[in-house]
Scaffold this motif. Structure first.
Motif, mmCIF file in Angstrom:
data_model
loop_
_atom_site.group_PDB
_atom_site.id
_atom_site.type_symbol
_atom_site.label_atom_id
_atom_site.label_comp_id
_atom_site.label_asym_id
_atom_site.label_seq_id
_atom_site.Cartn_x
_atom_site.Cartn_y
_atom_site.Cartn_z
ATOM 1 N N ILE A 64 20.330 1.709 -4.952
ATOM 2 C CA ILE A 64 18.864 1.798 -4.982
ATOM 3 C C ILE A 64 18.345 2.518 -3.744
ATOM 4 O O ILE A 64 17.434 3.348 -3.837
ATOM 5 C CB ILE A 64 18.231 0.403 -5.134
ATOM 6 N N TYR A 65 18.911 2.240 -2.579
ATOM 7 C CA TYR A 65 18.482 2.940 -1.362
ATOM 8 C C TYR A 65 18.673 4.453 -1.508
ATOM 9 O O TYR A 65 17.818 5.236 -1.098
ATOM 10 C CB TYR A 65 19.251 2.452 -0.137
ATOM 11 N N SER A 89 16.122 9.427 -1.970
ATOM 12 C CA SER A 89 16.170 10.732 -2.636
ATOM 13 C C SER A 89 14.828 11.072 -3.286
ATOM 14 O O SER A 89 14.373 12.218 -3.225
ATOM 15 C CB SER A 89 17.275 10.760 -3.694
ATOM 16 N N VAL A 90 14.201 10.077 -3.907
ATOM 17 C CA VAL A 90 12.878 10.285 -4.506
ATOM 18 C C VAL A 90 11.902 10.779 -3.450
ATOM 19 O O VAL A 90 11.148 11.731 -3.673
ATOM 20 C CB VAL A 90 12.357 8.983 -5.164
ATOM 21 N N ARG A 91 11.921 10.133 -2.313
ATOM 22 C CA ARG A 91 10.993 10.506 -1.236
ATOM 23 C C ARG A 91 11.349 11.859 -0.622
ATOM 24 O O ARG A 91 10.485 12.688 -0.389
ATOM 25 C CB ARG A 91 10.961 9.420 -0.178
ATOM 26 N N SER A 138 4.245 5.383 -7.434
ATOM 27 C CA SER A 138 4.470 4.505 -6.286
ATOM 28 C C SER A 138 4.738 3.063 -6.696
ATOM 29 O O SER A 138 5.475 2.353 -6.001
ATOM 30 C CB SER A 138 3.281 4.577 -5.330
ATOM 31 N N THR A 139 4.184 2.615 -7.807
ATOM 32 C CA THR A 139 4.446 1.251 -8.274
ATOM 33 C C THR A 139 5.920 1.080 -8.628
ATOM 34 O O THR A 139 6.549 0.095 -8.244
ATOM 35 C CB THR A 139 3.558 0.904 -9.486
ATOM 36 N N THR A 140 6.469 2.048 -9.331
ATOM 37 C CA THR A 140 7.896 1.997 -9.687
ATOM 38 C C THR A 140 8.755 2.019 -8.435
ATOM 39 O O THR A 140 9.707 1.236 -8.311
ATOM 40 C CB THR A 140 8.265 3.179 -10.599
ATOM 41 N N GLN A 141 8.417 2.876 -7.492
ATOM 42 C CA GLN A 141 9.169 2.935 -6.239
ATOM 43 C C GLN A 141 9.140 1.589 -5.518
ATOM 44 O O GLN A 141 10.176 1.116 -5.048
ATOM 45 C CB GLN A 141 8.595 4.015 -5.325
#
Length: 78
Positions: free
Chosen positions: A39-40, A45-47, A55-58
Protein backbone atom coordinates in the motif's frame (compact mmCIF):
# COMPACT_ATOMS: atom_id res chain seq x y z
CA UNK A 1 14.96 16.22 -4.39
CA UNK A 2 13.07 14.06 -6.86
CA UNK A 3 15.55 11.22 -6.45
CA UNK A 4 14.85 11.08 -2.71
CA UNK A 5 11.17 10.25 -3.26
CA UNK A 6 12.03 7.68 -5.95
CA UNK A 7 14.61 6.14 -3.60
CA UNK A 8 11.98 5.88 -0.86
CA UNK A 9 9.55 4.16 -3.24
CA UNK A 10 12.29 1.76 -4.37
CA UNK A 11 13.10 0.88 -0.74
CA UNK A 12 9.41 0.30 -0.02
CA UNK A 13 9.32 -2.10 -2.98
CA UNK A 14 12.30 -4.00 -1.58
CA UNK A 15 10.69 -4.23 1.87
CA UNK A 16 7.40 -5.41 0.34
CA UNK A 17 9.20 -8.10 -1.66
CA UNK A 18 11.13 -9.31 1.39
CA UNK A 19 7.91 -9.51 3.42
CA UNK A 20 6.11 -11.39 0.63
CA UNK A 21 9.02 -13.84 0.41
CA UNK A 22 8.81 -14.38 4.19
CA UNK A 23 5.08 -15.11 3.88
CA UNK A 24 5.70 -17.58 1.04
CA UNK A 25 8.26 -19.33 3.25
CA UNK A 26 5.65 -19.82 5.95
CA UNK A 27 6.24 -16.79 8.17
CA UNK A 28 2.63 -15.60 8.18
CA UNK A 29 3.38 -12.85 10.69
CA UNK A 30 4.84 -10.86 7.80
CA UNK A 31 1.57 -10.80 5.82
CA UNK A 32 0.39 -7.58 7.44
CA UNK A 33 3.70 -5.86 6.82
CA UNK A 34 3.65 -7.05 3.21
CA UNK A 35 0.21 -5.51 2.79
CA UNK A 36 1.33 -2.31 4.51
CA UNK A 37 4.33 -1.81 2.26
CA UNK A 38 2.48 -2.74 -0.92
CA UNK A 39 0.00 0.00 0.00
CA UNK A 40 2.84 2.42 0.77
CA UNK A 41 4.28 1.78 -2.70
CA UNK A 42 0.87 2.40 -4.28
CA UNK A 43 0.18 5.51 -2.17
CA UNK A 44 3.56 7.11 -2.81
CA UNK A 45 3.40 6.22 -6.51
CA UNK A 46 -0.03 7.86 -6.81
CA UNK A 47 1.35 11.04 -5.31
CA UNK A 48 4.67 11.02 -7.14
CA UNK A 49 3.35 10.16 -10.62
CA UNK A 50 0.21 12.29 -10.13
CA UNK A 51 -2.19 9.47 -10.95
CA UNK A 52 -5.86 10.36 -10.97
CA UNK A 53 -7.10 8.91 -7.66
CA UNK A 54 -9.50 10.86 -5.49
CA UNK A 55 -8.28 11.97 -2.09
CA UNK A 56 -10.93 9.97 -0.20
CA UNK A 57 -9.70 6.73 -1.75
CA UNK A 58 -6.11 7.66 -0.99
CA UNK A 59 -6.97 8.40 2.63
CA UNK A 60 -8.94 5.17 3.09
CA UNK A 61 -6.17 3.06 1.57
CA UNK A 62 -3.57 4.77 3.75
CA UNK A 63 -5.77 4.10 6.80
CA UNK A 64 -5.90 0.42 5.78
CA UNK A 65 -2.08 0.36 5.68
CA UNK A 66 -1.90 1.89 9.15
CA UNK A 67 -4.41 -0.57 10.59
CA UNK A 68 -2.54 -3.44 8.94
CA UNK A 69 0.75 -2.30 10.49
CA UNK A 70 -0.87 -1.81 13.89
CA UNK A 71 -2.47 -5.27 13.82
CA UNK A 72 0.82 -6.88 12.75
CA UNK A 73 2.83 -5.19 15.50
CA UNK A 74 0.15 -6.09 18.03
CA UNK A 75 0.30 -9.75 16.93
CA UNK A 76 4.10 -9.81 17.06
CA UNK A 77 4.20 -8.38 20.58
CA UNK A 78 1.73 -10.86 22.05
Amino acid sequence: MEYIQLSAIALEVVIAILCIRAVIRGRQAFAGLALTFVIYVWYDSVRYFDWSVDSTTQSLVFLLATVSALYTVWQLTK
